[in-house]
Design a protein around this motif. Structure first.
Motif, PDB file in Angstrom:
ATOM      1  N   MET A   1     -36.615  -3.559 -40.478  1.00 54.26           N
ATOM      2  CA  MET A   1     -35.671  -4.402 -41.212  1.00 54.26           C
ATOM      3  C   MET A   1     -35.748  -5.852 -40.738  1.00 54.26           C
ATOM      4  O   MET A   1     -35.910  -6.117 -39.542  1.00 54.26           O
ATOM      5  N   MET A   2     -35.577  -6.782 -41.650  1.00 44.78           N
ATOM      6  CA  MET A   2     -35.358  -8.187 -41.322  1.00 44.78           C
ATOM      7  C   MET A   2     -33.973  -8.557 -41.820  1.00 44.78           C
ATOM      8  O   MET A   2     -33.613  -8.248 -42.967  1.00 44.78           O
ATOM      9  N   VAL A   3     -33.199  -9.234 -40.981  1.00 44.98           N
ATOM     10  CA  VAL A   3     -31.835  -9.615 -41.355  1.00 44.98           C
ATOM     11  C   VAL A   3     -31.684 -11.132 -41.201  1.00 44.98           C
ATOM     12  O   VAL A   3     -32.545 -11.813 -40.630  1.00 44.98           O
ATOM     13  N   ASP A   4     -30.586 -11.642 -41.706  1.00 40.43           N
ATOM     14  CA  ASP A   4     -30.183 -13.019 -41.400  1.00 40.43           C
ATOM     15  C   ASP A   4     -28.970 -12.955 -40.488  1.00 40.43           C
ATOM     16  O   ASP A   4     -28.351 -11.900 -40.326  1.00 40.43           O
TER      17      ASP A   4
ATOM     18  N   MET B   1     -33.641  -8.423 -50.490  1.00 41.52           N
ATOM     19  CA  MET B   1     -33.079  -7.333 -51.294  1.00 41.52           C
ATOM     20  C   MET B   1     -31.678  -7.674 -51.787  1.00 41.52           C
ATOM     21  O   MET B   1     -31.066  -6.903 -52.534  1.00 41.52           O
ATOM     22  N   GLY B   2     -31.155  -8.827 -51.388  1.00 39.92           N
ATOM     23  CA  GLY B   2     -29.871  -9.284 -51.903  1.00 39.92           C
ATOM     24  C   GLY B   2     -29.982 -10.005 -53.228  1.00 39.92           C
ATOM     25  O   GLY B   2     -28.955 -10.333 -53.835  1.00 39.92           O
TER      26      GLY B   2
ATOM     27  N   ASP C   1     -43.819  -2.689 -45.269  1.00 39.68           N
ATOM     28  CA  ASP C   1     -43.662  -2.508 -43.825  1.00 39.68           C
ATOM     29  C   ASP C   1     -42.311  -2.996 -43.340  1.00 39.68           C
ATOM     30  O   ASP C   1     -41.800  -2.505 -42.325  1.00 39.68           O
ATOM     31  N   LEU C   2     -41.762  -4.004 -44.035  1.00 37.76           N
ATOM     32  CA  LEU C   2     -40.540  -4.656 -43.562  1.00 37.76           C
ATOM     33  C   LEU C   2     -39.657  -4.969 -44.764  1.00 37.76           C
ATOM     34  O   LEU C   2     -40.120  -5.569 -45.742  1.00 37.76           O
ATOM     35  N   VAL C   3     -38.401  -4.558 -44.684  1.00 37.29           N
ATOM     36  CA  VAL C   3     -37.435  -4.781 -45.763  1.00 37.29           C
ATOM     37  C   VAL C   3     -36.521  -5.932 -45.365  1.00 37.29           C
ATOM     38  O   VAL C   3     -35.921  -5.919 -44.284  1.00 37.29           O
ATOM     39  N   MET C   4     -36.399  -6.923 -46.243  1.00 33.66           N
ATOM     40  CA  MET C   4     -35.558  -8.081 -45.965  1.00 33.66           C
ATOM     41  C   MET C   4     -34.127  -7.763 -46.392  1.00 33.66           C
ATOM     42  O   MET C   4     -33.743  -7.953 -47.545  1.00 33.66           O
TER      43      MET C   4
END
Length: 489
Positions: free
Chosen positions: A12-15, A254-255, A278-281
């Motif tokens: 996961m990638m988050v802010d 994804m937002g 590989d990575l979900v934002m």
């Protein structure tokens, strides 16, 4: 390690909420094993603060930390304390790959100076739709050869400075009339049309691209049901199997409404990973991030995600972080690149028709947008007062500001008998300005505005101070525009 043992934050990638890493956010990152963060304007104050934030993030996320930002140049630049780089289309107008490489190396040095190791650039979309509401000057132009030429140079500039690049938006966002931040677009093209157009830059440059970002767009010729971000046919079938790509695949946010309004956020994250990402934002409010992480955790523990594919994703992400460590190089001075960035803006300057500066010192009327607003990923353009103040160093300016072009009475403005200058500063084209009658059009943001205003024009491909300085130099007779519109007018 089996998928059940893997912390979901690894994928996961988050802010994060603000300019510092507060303890609650640090605990959140640790608890879920999150190693990837995307920074935005809310996280940026100055170089020292940004360097400290990146240091703190790396201490929490570990040596495999990925700290990303959208740092394309032009309107897509969050920090406002470094010299501004031109937009991709400005570089396409100058059409010098060596200049594009130098500009992208400067962008990368800016990021490396504070410890950001992943730039979500360059854009490889071919902008063939003048009405495209979200790409426009973010693309190098409307033909594949130009995009490939400059995309290659941009990737080389980043690689030389050891900052990971990320090509986007795969398989192509250049022929949409909807903004995927707001709706779910579809590109109704045959496979043959895609092969000859949208696919070309990605297929040609993937060997140099450490990462690729997906588009939230449905391509019925590839998958009639799912947008590319959620499509196994696109991400695994096309990108992995047919094109043998082994770099990182990261989703766009994804937002965005293309996903958020049509799929459950957690469900969409699992679908994206199953499709081959590989990575979900997973950007947005903390509760939304938690829901996404819960869904992925359930999928990992429940065997919904393939063990071998998950292992490959972890390997790719760790390799990307090793290739471009999130370590600040405080010896770098981004201000030293100001001359090359100013040169790039100046060389991009283009004219349409017989554009002629009014005589210096003469009275002129300036018609300009009173207060341009920030639009999605783009920062806000220069306001009418700023433009009037700058032109006022050369002319006796009467400012006519507007909020909507519908307010303008062009016959009355023409009746004043003074040179009439129109400045357009919005991302979108200005169909309401089709009846405009200026003597000179300053297209200071979306270059496609020249299609709506029947007047001689000067095109900057951006509104940043360096772009406006190039216009002033032209008005003073010190600069001969050498750029060429990189699209069919």
């Amino acid at each position: 390690m089996t998928p059940a043992d893997l912390l979901p934050g690894t994928l996961m990638m988050v802010d994060i909420p603000g300019p510092t890493l507060d303890e609650a956010t640090a605990a959140f990152l640790r608890r879920w094993g999150i190693r990837s963060v995307c920074l935005f304007g809310k996280n940026v104050q100055n170089a020292g603060q940004l360097r400290g934030l990146c240091r703190d993030l790396r201490l929490v996320m570990g040596e495999n930390a990925l700290i990303a930002i959208d740092h394309e140049g032009g309107a897509i630049t969050r920090p406002d304390f470094w010299p501004f780089a031109p937009s991709a289309m400005a570089l396409g107008a100058a059409d010098d790959p060596a200049l594009t490489e130098a500009v992208n190396a400067a962008l990368a040095r800016q990021l490396r100076s504070v410890g950001i190791n992943w730039n979500f650039a360059p854009v490889l979309d071919i902008n063939v739709n003048p009405a495209n509401p979200v790409i426009g000057e973010r693309a190098y132009g409307d033909d594949a050869a130009r995009v490939i030429r400059h995309g290659r140079a941009a990737l080389l500039g980043h690689a030389c400075e050891e900052v990971a690049a990320c090509v986007k938006h795969f398989p192509g966002h250049g022929d949409t009339h909807l903004d995927s931040h707001l709706a779910l677009p579809a590109v109704q093209k045959s496979r043959a049309e895609l092969e000859g157009g949208e696919f070309a830059p990605f297929r040609e440059l993937l060997g140099q691209a450490p990462a690729v970002m997906t588009a939230h767009i449905v391509y019925p010729a590839l998958d009639p049901r799912h947008p590319a971000t959620l499509s196994r046919a696109v991400l695994h079938g096309l990108l992995r199997d047919q094109w043998n790509y082994d770099g990182v695949i990261v989703t766009d946010s994804m937002g965005m409404q293309a996903i958020d309004a049509n799929y459950g956020r957690g469900e969409a994250a699992v679908l994206a990973l199953q499709a081959g990402a590989d990575l979900v934002m997973a950007l947005g409010r903390r509760e939304v991030q938690e829901a996404t992480l819960d869904a992925v955790d359930w999928a990992l523990k429940g065997g919904q995600l393939d063990a071998l594919a998950t292992a490959h994703s972890v390997r790719r992400l760790e390799a990307l972080a090793r290739r471009a460590p999130a370590l600040a190089d405080e010896a770098l001075d981004p201000a030293a690149d100001a001359p090359v960035l100013r040169e790039a803006w100046a060389r991009a300057l283009s004219t349409v028709g017989a554009a002629t500066p009014p005589p210096l010192g003469s009275p002129v009327i300036l018609v300009a947008h009173r207060t341009p607003l920030r639009e999605n990923v783009s920062e806000a353009a220069a306001d009418a007062e700023t433009l009037a103040r700058e032109l006022g160093t050369l002319y006796d300016v009467t400012l006519v500001p507007f909020e909507s072009p519908d307010e303008l009475n062009w016959p009355a403005l023409k009746a004043a008998g003074l040179p009439l200058i129109l400045a357009t500063t919005a991302r979108h084209r200005h169909p309401a300005l089709k009846g405009a009658q200026p003597d000179l059009h300053l297209a200071l943001y979306n270059p496609y505005a020249v299609l709506d205003v029947d007047a001689p024009a000067v095109v900057t491909y951006g509104f940043r101070p360096e772009a406006r300085a190039a216009v002033l130099a032209w008005l003073r007779g010190e600069l001969l525009p050498s750029g060429r519109l990189p699209f069919r007018a």
